[in-house]
Structures are given as structure tokens and as C-alpha cells.
Design a protein around this motif. Sequence first.
Motif, PDB file in Angstrom:
ATOM      1  N   GLY A   1      50.104  79.563  29.379  1.00 20.57           N
ATOM      2  CA  GLY A   1      51.266  80.142  30.358  1.00 20.57           C
ATOM      3  C   GLY A   1      50.270  79.961  31.682  1.00 20.57           C
ATOM      4  O   GLY A   1      51.218  79.742  32.694  1.00 20.57           O
ATOM      5  N   GLY A   2      49.317  80.402  31.852  1.00 26.05           N
ATOM      6  CA  GLY A   2      48.439  80.393  33.076  1.00 26.05           C
ATOM      7  C   GLY A   2      48.639  78.827  33.833  1.00 26.05           C
ATOM      8  O   GLY A   2      48.567  78.820  34.902  1.00 26.05           O
ATOM      9  N   VAL A   3      48.048  77.898  32.840  1.00 29.94           N
ATOM     10  CA  VAL A   3      48.135  76.742  33.121  1.00 29.94           C
ATOM     11  C   VAL A   3      49.468  75.924  33.637  1.00 29.94           C
ATOM     12  O   VAL A   3      49.705  75.461  34.450  1.00 29.94           O
ATOM     13  CB  VAL A   3      47.341  75.844  32.178  1.00 29.94           C
ATOM     14  N   TYR A   4      50.502  76.482  32.803  1.00 29.03           N
ATOM     15  CA  TYR A   4      51.720  75.914  33.011  1.00 29.03           C
ATOM     16  C   TYR A   4      52.209  76.479  34.422  1.00 29.03           C
ATOM     17  O   TYR A   4      52.806  75.773  35.228  1.00 29.03           O
ATOM     18  CB  TYR A   4      52.860  76.617  32.143  1.00 29.03           C
TER      19      TYR A   4
ATOM     20  N   ALA B   1      53.532  73.887  37.255  1.00 27.04           N
ATOM     21  CA  ALA B   1      54.741  74.017  37.699  1.00 27.04           C
ATOM     22  C   ALA B   1      54.680  74.018  39.347  1.00 27.04           C
ATOM     23  O   ALA B   1      55.684  73.400  39.892  1.00 27.04           O
ATOM     24  CB  ALA B   1      55.649  75.058  37.234  1.00 27.04           C
ATOM     25  N   LEU B   2      53.775  74.686  39.655  1.00 25.95           N
ATOM     26  CA  LEU B   2      53.772  74.689  41.097  1.00 25.95           C
ATOM     27  C   LEU B   2      53.363  73.458  41.886  1.00 25.95           C
ATOM     28  O   LEU B   2      53.716  73.092  42.992  1.00 25.95           O
ATOM     29  CB  LEU B   2      52.672  75.721  41.905  1.00 25.95           C
ATOM     30  N   LEU B   3      52.163  72.692  41.293  1.00 25.19           N
ATOM     31  CA  LEU B   3      51.979  71.283  41.690  1.00 25.19           C
ATOM     32  C   LEU B   3      53.076  70.515  41.680  1.00 25.19           C
ATOM     33  O   LEU B   3      53.223  69.499  42.499  1.00 25.19           O
ATOM     34  CB  LEU B   3      50.867  70.841  40.807  1.00 25.19           C
ATOM     35  N   TRP B   4      53.935  70.597  40.417  1.00 21.98           N
ATOM     36  CA  TRP B   4      55.093  69.398  40.301  1.00 21.98           C
ATOM     37  C   TRP B   4      56.069  69.870  41.488  1.00 21.98           C
ATOM     38  O   TRP B   4      56.609  68.793  42.070  1.00 21.98           O
ATOM     39  CB  TRP B   4      55.869  70.278  39.107  1.00 21.98           C
ATOM     40  N   LEU B   5      56.280  70.953  41.716  1.00 20.92           N
ATOM     41  CA  LEU B   5      57.096  71.563  42.984  1.00 20.92           C
ATOM     42  C   LEU B   5      56.641  70.745  44.287  1.00 20.92           C
ATOM     43  O   LEU B   5      57.308  70.654  45.115  1.00 20.92           O
ATOM     44  CB  LEU B   5      56.967  73.336  43.055  1.00 20.92           C
TER      45      LEU B   5
ATOM     46  N   THR C   1      49.627  69.016  28.274  1.00 20.56           N
ATOM     47  CA  THR C   1      50.595  69.700  27.480  1.00 20.56           C
ATOM     48  C   THR C   1      51.790  70.518  28.635  1.00 20.56           C
ATOM     49  O   THR C   1      52.897  69.996  28.285  1.00 20.56           O
ATOM     50  CB  THR C   1      50.056  70.787  26.903  1.00 20.56           C
ATOM     51  N   ALA C   2      51.241  70.859  29.740  1.00 22.79           N
ATOM     52  CA  ALA C   2      52.175  71.293  30.724  1.00 22.79           C
ATOM     53  C   ALA C   2      53.239  70.287  31.238  1.00 22.79           C
ATOM     54  O   ALA C   2      54.089  70.240  31.557  1.00 22.79           O
ATOM     55  CB  ALA C   2      51.578  72.144  31.623  1.00 22.79           C
ATOM     56  N   LEU C   3      52.566  69.212  31.599  1.00 21.42           N
ATOM     57  CA  LEU C   3      53.174  67.939  32.110  1.00 21.42           C
ATOM     58  C   LEU C   3      54.154  67.428  30.853  1.00 21.42           C
ATOM     59  O   LEU C   3      55.286  66.945  31.490  1.00 21.42           O
ATOM     60  CB  LEU C   3      52.117  66.908  32.195  1.00 21.42           C
TER      61      LEU C   3
END
Length: 108
Positions: free
Chosen positions: A64-67, A71-75, A11-13
Amino acid sequence: MLKTTLLFFVTALCEIIGCFLPWLWLKRGATAWLLIPAGVSLALFVWLLTLHPAASGRVYAAYGGVYVVTALLWLRIVDGVKLSLYDWSGALVALCGMLIIVAGWGRA
């Protein structure tokens, strides 16, 4: 718990991709055609959030926690930014918060 966590990561991806593609168009001069897959990705993001059995507010809070972690992994992976100890520590705290919320879904 594992299925829920994996679903949150997918979902976050979808949300990040759906926001990243218009960013590429607006900030980097990429083609406006990226708005089509961005819209599809955001629609998929919304649909995936509906697959959880808990009340929407609990789902959003846990998500929100998984997001934060995603997001940090994406960064790190996409943007190539080295993460600090503070980034990793914050990600761990956020993920623990998600796990606590999800563990209480059946007890609320």
C-alpha cells in the motif's frame, strides 16, 4: 529491501495500468479491446503479489505504501498534474511505512 521495493513498484504499475485501461474505455470512449491487456495486467499484478515471502496481510500493507507513491507519480507523469508539497510529504510517509513493515518481516 531494494528487490522488494522494486517488485512492489512493478506490481503497482500493473495494478494501475489494469485499472487505467478500462477507465479509458468507460470515460474517454477508447476501444473495448483495452480490456484484454487490462485483464492481463491485473492477473500479472496478482501473481506478483504472491512472490513475496511474508504473510499476505503484511505484503498488502507494505504494498500500500508503494502504491501511494506510484499512483502519485502516475498522476504527475501520465495525467500531467503538478504534485503539491502535501502529495510529496504523504508519499514519503507512505514509503517510510512500507520500509518499516518490510524491515520487520523476518522478525515477526
